[in-house]
Design an enzyme around this catalytic site. Structure first.
Site, PDB file in Angstrom:
ATOM      1  N   LYS A  11       0.827  -1.211   0.000  1.00 27.47           N
ATOM      2  CA  LYS A  11       0.000   0.000   0.000  1.00 27.47           C
ATOM      3  C   LYS A  11       0.860   1.258   0.000  1.00 27.47           C
ATOM      4  O   LYS A  11       2.052   1.205   0.324  1.00 27.47           O
ATOM      5  CB  LYS A  11      -0.969  -0.011   1.184  1.00 27.47           C
ATOM      6  CG  LYS A  11      -0.329  -0.171   2.543  1.00 27.47           C
ATOM      7  CD  LYS A  11      -1.437  -0.196   3.593  1.00 27.47           C
ATOM      8  CE  LYS A  11      -0.986   0.040   5.004  1.00 27.47           C
ATOM      9  NZ  LYS A  11       0.043  -0.753   5.567  1.00 27.47           N
ATOM     10  N   ARG A  39       2.226   4.877   1.204  1.00 31.47           N
ATOM     11  CA  ARG A  39       2.420   5.562   2.473  1.00 31.47           C
ATOM     12  C   ARG A  39       1.823   6.954   2.363  1.00 31.47           C
ATOM     13  O   ARG A  39       1.473   7.418   1.285  1.00 31.47           O
ATOM     14  CB  ARG A  39       3.917   5.683   2.757  1.00 31.47           C
ATOM     15  CG  ARG A  39       4.544   4.367   3.138  1.00 31.47           C
ATOM     16  CD  ARG A  39       5.901   4.681   3.714  1.00 31.47           C
ATOM     17  NE  ARG A  39       6.641   3.483   4.050  1.00 31.47           N
ATOM     18  CZ  ARG A  39       7.957   3.423   3.999  1.00 31.47           C
ATOM     19  NH1 ARG A  39       8.653   4.476   3.598  1.00 31.47           N
ATOM     20  NH2 ARG A  39       8.586   2.328   4.336  1.00 31.47           N
ATOM     21  N   GLN A  76       2.063   9.706  -0.623  1.00 28.09           N
ATOM     22  CA  GLN A  76       2.563   9.154  -1.892  1.00 28.09           C
ATOM     23  C   GLN A  76       1.490   9.207  -2.976  1.00 28.09           C
ATOM     24  O   GLN A  76       1.742   9.655  -4.093  1.00 28.09           O
ATOM     25  CB  GLN A  76       3.054   7.710  -1.709  1.00 28.09           C
ATOM     26  CG  GLN A  76       4.420   7.631  -1.052  1.00 28.09           C
ATOM     27  CD  GLN A  76       4.912   6.199  -0.894  1.00 28.09           C
ATOM     28  OE1 GLN A  76       4.131   5.265  -0.766  1.00 28.09           O
ATOM     29  NE2 GLN A  76       6.231   6.025  -0.890  1.00 28.09           N
ATOM     30  N   GLY A 101      13.576   8.681   4.317  1.00 29.58           N
ATOM     31  CA  GLY A 101      13.034   7.349   4.563  1.00 29.58           C
ATOM     32  C   GLY A 101      11.528   7.272   4.361  1.00 29.58           C
ATOM     33  O   GLY A 101      10.937   6.204   4.462  1.00 29.58           O
ATOM     34  N   GLY A 114       9.877   7.679   1.651  1.00 27.38           N
ATOM     35  CA  GLY A 114       9.488   7.028   0.396  1.00 27.38           C
ATOM     36  C   GLY A 114       9.252   8.020  -0.730  1.00 27.38           C
ATOM     37  O   GLY A 114       8.271   7.928  -1.479  1.00 27.38           O
ATOM     38  N   LYS A 115      10.186   8.932  -0.894  1.00 28.70           N
ATOM     39  CA  LYS A 115      10.050   9.927  -1.961  1.00 28.70           C
ATOM     40  C   LYS A 115      10.327   9.342  -3.346  1.00 28.70           C
ATOM     41  O   LYS A 115       9.658   9.693  -4.311  1.00 28.70           O
ATOM     42  CB  LYS A 115      10.995  11.123  -1.704  1.00 28.70           C
ATOM     43  CG  LYS A 115      10.569  11.989  -0.540  1.00 28.70           C
ATOM     44  CD  LYS A 115      11.463  13.198  -0.360  1.00 28.70           C
ATOM     45  CE  LYS A 115      12.827  12.876   0.193  1.00 28.70           C
ATOM     46  NZ  LYS A 115      12.833  12.317   1.556  1.00 28.70           N
ATOM     47  N   CYS A 137       9.407  22.085  24.522  1.00 32.69           N
ATOM     48  CA  CYS A 137       9.401  20.736  23.954  1.00 32.69           C
ATOM     49  C   CYS A 137      10.337  20.683  22.745  1.00 32.69           C
ATOM     50  O   CYS A 137      10.298  21.536  21.864  1.00 32.69           O
ATOM     51  CB  CYS A 137       7.976  20.397  23.536  1.00 32.69           C
ATOM     52  SG  CYS A 137       7.863  18.873  22.617  1.00 32.69           S
ATOM     53  N   CYS A 156      10.414  13.744  25.057  1.00 30.05           N
ATOM     54  CA  CYS A 156      11.635  14.539  24.982  1.00 30.05           C
ATOM     55  C   CYS A 156      12.044  14.930  26.397  1.00 30.05           C
ATOM     56  O   CYS A 156      11.221  14.900  27.316  1.00 30.05           O
ATOM     57  CB  CYS A 156      11.458  15.762  24.082  1.00 30.05           C
ATOM     58  SG  CYS A 156      10.701  17.190  24.855  1.00 30.05           S
ATOM     59  N   CYS A 216      10.055  17.866  28.052  1.00 35.17           N
ATOM     60  CA  CYS A 216       8.703  17.558  28.503  1.00 35.17           C
ATOM     61  C   CYS A 216       8.719  16.691  29.761  1.00 35.17           C
ATOM     62  O   CYS A 216       7.729  16.609  30.477  1.00 35.17           O
ATOM     63  CB  CYS A 216       7.900  16.879  27.402  1.00 35.17           C
ATOM     64  SG  CYS A 216       7.397  18.019  26.107  1.00 35.17           S
TER      65      CYS A 216
HETATM   66  P1  ADP Z   1      13.438   8.948   0.833  1.00 38.46           P
HETATM   67  O1  ADP Z   1      13.979   9.257  -0.533  1.00 38.46           O
HETATM   68  O2  ADP Z   1      12.175   9.663   1.142  1.00 38.46           O
HETATM   69  O3  ADP Z   1      14.456   9.128   1.920  1.00 38.46           O
HETATM   70  P2  ADP Z   1      13.202   6.288  -0.192  1.00 38.46           P
HETATM   71  O4  ADP Z   1      12.444   6.646  -1.398  1.00 38.46           O
HETATM   72  O5  ADP Z   1      14.646   5.990  -0.369  1.00 38.46           O
HETATM   73  O6  ADP Z   1      13.053   7.415   0.910  1.00 38.46           O
HETATM   74  O7  ADP Z   1      12.464   5.088   0.531  1.00 38.46           O
HETATM   75  C1  ADP Z   1      12.870   4.592   1.767  1.00 38.46           C
HETATM   76  C2  ADP Z   1      12.438   3.158   1.933  1.00 38.46           C
HETATM   77  O8  ADP Z   1      11.021   3.067   2.033  1.00 38.46           O
HETATM   78  C3  ADP Z   1      12.831   2.279   0.749  1.00 38.46           C
HETATM   79  O9  ADP Z   1      13.378   1.095   1.256  1.00 38.46           O
HETATM   80  C4  ADP Z   1      11.505   2.025   0.038  1.00 38.46           C
HETATM   81  O10 ADP Z   1      11.502   0.776  -0.619  1.00 38.46           O
HETATM   82  C5  ADP Z   1      10.527   2.045   1.172  1.00 38.46           C
HETATM   83  N1  ADP Z   1       9.160   2.385   0.731  1.00 38.46           N
HETATM   84  C6  ADP Z   1       8.794   3.432  -0.040  1.00 38.46           C
HETATM   85  N2  ADP Z   1       7.457   3.447  -0.244  1.00 38.46           N
HETATM   86  C7  ADP Z   1       6.960   2.373   0.404  1.00 38.46           C
HETATM   87  C8  ADP Z   1       5.632   1.833   0.590  1.00 38.46           C
HETATM   88  N3  ADP Z   1       4.558   2.410   0.046  1.00 38.46           N
HETATM   89  N4  ADP Z   1       5.516   0.709   1.323  1.00 38.46           N
HETATM   90  C9  ADP Z   1       6.601   0.122   1.888  1.00 38.46           C
HETATM   91  N5  ADP Z   1       7.863   0.579   1.753  1.00 38.46           N
HETATM   92  C10 ADP Z   1       8.046   1.683   1.029  1.00 38.46           C
HETATM   93 ZN    ZN Z   2       8.400  17.260  24.211  1.00 37.03          ZN
HETATM   94 MG    MG Z   3      15.712   9.999  -1.382  1.00 34.36          MG
END
Ligand code: ADP
Ligand code: ZN
Ligand code: MG
Length: 544
Positions: free
Chosen positions: A30, A32, A35, A55, A57-58, A392, A414, A417
């Site tokens: 699914k 995130r 997205q 992290g 998922g860009k 905070c 934190c 807090c």
């Molecule tokens: P960012 O560029 O935002 O730092 P990434 O695009 O490198 O992040 O993605 C980080 C991790 O999240 C990767 O391992 C990717 O496969 C995972 N990811 C991205 N979208 C999804 C999703 N919809 N479900 C599960 N994992 C995802």
């Molecule tokens: Zn706090």
């Molecule tokens: Mg990135």
């Protein structure tokens, strides 16, 4: 900020296609948060900026549309290592993608150029560095042809904050990227970043010549991270002991990162930890690539418990179960701190971010960033964060990223807090301001204040204060942040030295009624029972 009204998912003509691509091509269940919104907007041909924590998922937000569209997507990325990471994943998924850089072979370049124009080509993503756009006329002319043939479908600019001098990783070649939107106005552009204030975004939009855009901003709050700032012990053995106590206590056997200021620090800390039986390894820019890989892999496989790293250990680090990120020295900016500490707890389980604040680090970092345009201001923002003992930490971070946050949402995650309510105390610490005609290093200034060190530097009429040294350090740092004092740099062949001088607001001190308020730590040291205990603090008033 802009709000984009979305039609229900099923109303877009591409919805079935992107749902299928998510499962079949990317093997994910699914979307995130944000997205889908982003995908819909870029599929609709809009120019967008996506601000989402590291992290989050860009990459999927341009990789998936690339797979679902005709032609290819051009991806601008600042580092070869980042491109390689992505290409490795795409290759495993069987998605055709490639990169072009200075060391690409002639044959490879030729092959890519052919694919760019071939309407039967399967190539979906072409990664290039900004230099390629800024410097290669050949490549630009191929893009021009591909665009005319309707094959340049989309442009993704990763780490888009690099455009702006106000961002933390300014790259001069990003300045040239405005050419893309000017030459290829109908190819939708998507800019992505984890760290951009609205100020930086506006700047990036201007530089990229994007006229109208939609900005999606994911929250920066990481609810599972506990933020804490500790006073750095002045003695390095005590300091290591402190760190070992926590690693062997609540993090026994669990994965973590310690960020250090320099390569030397990281090596020193590594060997100290190893002597005490902790599986630690150093990681810094001067390691051979194969050693870097070894450390990275060993850590990923939990054979190494702690990586003791400089900022070189950064982009592309994607281990989910990092339980702690300790900062041996503060970062050079809040953006850096957010990114580095954000490598903890990617699995959404509780993780700790502990920053050790040391007075001396201000000047070490300050001498390092002296050449950067806004380096000092960014550092002082970081110092203010460390100094703050009542707000905070989440609120402080949110403010930095122009997000509004209610401290009630922190859930006592934190140190501030968790702290007891502040008590108030008044103190007279100096009867008169010293007029500092000599150039003094911060260390000498404190010595002089304490009536120690070179006698000619001491101020005759001032009685040494009764406060402990770390309290005096906090006061000096506060004076710098408030501009009663300022740093003055001196360059030698070997080092940059920071001296302290009277700052622009020092004149205010001549007024007897002028009162300076700051938070201080009380003398009562809190005992570390291995668990968080709020440090007692009190408000100090200073009279001159
Ligand atoms: P960012 O560029 O935002 O730092 P990434 O695009 O490198 O992040 O993605 C980080 C991790 O999240 C990767 O391992 C990717 O496969 C995972 N990811 C991205 N979208 C999804 C999703 N919809 N479900 C599960 N994992 C995802
Ligand atoms: Zn706090
Ligand atoms: Mg990135």
């Amino acid at each position: 900020m802009y709000v984009y009204c979305l039609l229900p998912f099923t109303d877009f003509p591409w919805c079935e296609k992107i749902k299928a691509a998510l499962c079949n091509s990317f093997k994910l269940q699914k979307f995130r948060s944000l997205q889908l919104e982003t995908l819909n907007a870029t599929m609709a041909g809009k120019d967008i900026f996506l601000v989402m924590p590291t992290g989050g998922g860009k990459s999927l937000c341009y990789q998936l549309p690339a797979v679902c569209s005709e032609g290819f997507t051009l991806v601008i990325c600042p580092l070869i290592s980042l491109m390689e990471d992505q290409l490795m994943v795409l290759e495993q998924l069987g998605i055709s993608a490639t990169l072009l850089n200075a060391s690409s072979s002639k044959e490879h370049v030729k092959w890519v150029h052919t694919e760019m124009l071939d309407k039967n080509s399967q190539l979906k993503l072409i990664y290039v560095t900004p230099e390629k756009i800024a410097k290669s006329k050949m490549f630009m002319s191929k893009l021009e042809k591909a665009y005319q043939a309707g094959r340049l479908t989309r442009i993704a600019v990763d780490e888009v904050h690099c455009c702006s001098q106000w961002g933390h990783d300014f790259r001069p070649d990003y300045k040239s990227l405005g050419i893309l939107k000017r030459q290829f106005p109908n190819a939708p552009l998507i800019g992505l970043t984890a760290t951009a204030t609205s100020h930086v975004l506006k700047d990036a939009q201007k530089i990229l010549c994007v006229q109208k855009c939609i900005t999606f901003t994911a929250s920066f709050n990481r609810p599972n991270l506990y933020y804490e700032v500790r006073q750095k012990p002045s003695n390095s053995e005590d300091f290591i002991e402190d760190i070992v106590k926590i690693i062997n206590g609540r993090y026994k056997g669990l994965s973590g990162i310690i960020y250090c200021f320099s390569q030397k620090d990281s090596e020193h800390v590594t060997s100290s930890l190893r002597k005490l039986g902790i599986k630690a390894d150093a990681y810094h820019a001067n390691l051979e690539p194969k050693d870097k890989t070894k450390v990275h892999k060993g850590w990923a496989a939990n054979e190494i418990q702690v990586v003791v790293a400089t900022v070189a250990f950064g982009m592309g680090i994607d281990k989910p179960d990092v339980r702690f990120v300790i900062h041996h020295s503060m970062s050079k900016s809040m953006e850096n701190y957010y990114q580095e500490s954000g490598r903890a707890g990617r699995d959404d389980q509780k993780a700790d971010c502990i920053l050790y604040y040391g007075f001396g680090d201000i000047f070490r970092i300050s001498s390092m960033v002296v050449m950067e345009n806004v380096g000092q201001q960014k550092l002082y923002d970081m110092v203010s964060y460390c100094h703050n003992m009542n707000k905070c930490r989440r609120v402080l971070i949110a403010q930095h990223f122009d997000e509004v946050w209610d401290s009630a949402n922190c859930n006592k995650m934190c140190d501030n807090c968790c702290r007891e309510k502040l008590s108030f105390e008044r103190m007279d610490i100096l009867e008169q301001a010293d007029n500092m005609s000599e150039k003094l290093t911060p260390l000498k200034l404190i010595d002089a204040w304490l009536g120690k060190g070179v006698s000619k530097l001491r101020v005759a009429d001032v009685a040494p204060p009764v406060l402990p040294r770390d309290e005096l350090e906090r006061i000096i740092a506060h004076f710098i942040l408030q501009q009663y004092l300022k740093e003055d740099f001196s360059f030698t062949a070997f080092a940059t030295i920071s001296y302290l001088k009277i700052g622009p607001k020092a004149d205010l001190l001549k007024n007897e009624a002028h009162v300076i308020t700051m938070q201080g730590r009380s003398n009562k040291k809190s005992v570390d029972k291995g668990e968080e205990e709020g440090e007692k603090s009190s408000e100090l008033f200073f009279f001159f």
